[in-house]
Design an enzyme around this catalytic site. Sequence first.
Site, PDB file in Angstrom:
ATOM      1  N   ASP A  33       0.850  -1.191   0.000  1.00  0.00           N
ATOM      2  CA  ASP A  33       0.000   0.000   0.000  1.00  0.00           C
ATOM      3  C   ASP A  33       0.884   1.238   0.000  1.00  0.00           C
ATOM      4  O   ASP A  33       2.005   1.211   0.532  1.00  0.00           O
ATOM      5  CB  ASP A  33      -0.912   0.022   1.229  1.00  0.00           C
ATOM      6  CG  ASP A  33      -1.952  -1.086   1.193  1.00  0.00           C
ATOM      7  OD1 ASP A  33      -2.425  -1.409   0.092  1.00  0.00           O
ATOM      8  OD2 ASP A  33      -2.287  -1.623   2.266  1.00  0.00           O
ATOM      9  N   ASP A  76      -7.170  -1.260  -4.397  1.00  0.00           N
ATOM     10  CA  ASP A  76      -8.197  -0.917  -3.408  1.00  0.00           C
ATOM     11  C   ASP A  76      -9.133   0.162  -3.958  1.00  0.00           C
ATOM     12  O   ASP A  76     -10.353   0.097  -3.785  1.00  0.00           O
ATOM     13  CB  ASP A  76      -7.555  -0.403  -2.120  1.00  0.00           C
ATOM     14  CG  ASP A  76      -6.709  -1.447  -1.417  1.00  0.00           C
ATOM     15  OD1 ASP A  76      -6.990  -2.649  -1.585  1.00  0.00           O
ATOM     16  OD2 ASP A  76      -5.764  -1.064  -0.709  1.00  0.00           O
TER      17      ASP A  76
END
Length: 201
Positions: free
Chosen positions: A132, A166
Amino acid sequence: MKAAYTRPFLTAALIILADQIIKIWVRKHMAIGEEIKFLGDRGMLHYTENNGMAFGMELGGELGKLALTLFRIVAVFGIGYALVHLIKHKYHRGLIMMVALILAGALGNIIDSTFYGIIYNYAGIFHGRVVDMFYFPILSGHFPTWFPMWGGEEFIFFRPVFNLADAAISIGVIMILINQKRYFKHETPEESNPNSEMVEE
């Protein structure tokens, strides 16, 4: 008919490619916890890795990690089947594209959790960590002291660190929820009216 399949699957493939390029670049050029600010303190790359779900949420333990990865794989097959079904039965193009985004996001994170452990030599198959990097702490401050449970504690919006996969999943789900009446509008196929043929005769 082939053209109907090209756009959604090509879109999904481009999102997966972009997601992996960003993740590989971050992993190669940044240390975990390092930040590169592009909107001052309100927007930055913040390199982190997680063992779990979207936006850094986790399912505990090695068994939980394995179960989550396997569930993702099964879910991707289901989403892929649903996408083909929607295209075949000529559902709303917007719905088809949103499902393509969800498929791309799911596949993007599956690549990390399935193969990154082996590729980067830190874990076995199905035990990789998801990379991420996008962090947008747009609002920050403290809850009022009278606020239940979190009174006086710091709050940050938007706190989770996420990746392009995401974002693709979130956009797809949100747009389907917002446009569900339009996407799932009941349309009956045009049929010839026997009475009209009699009139014509």
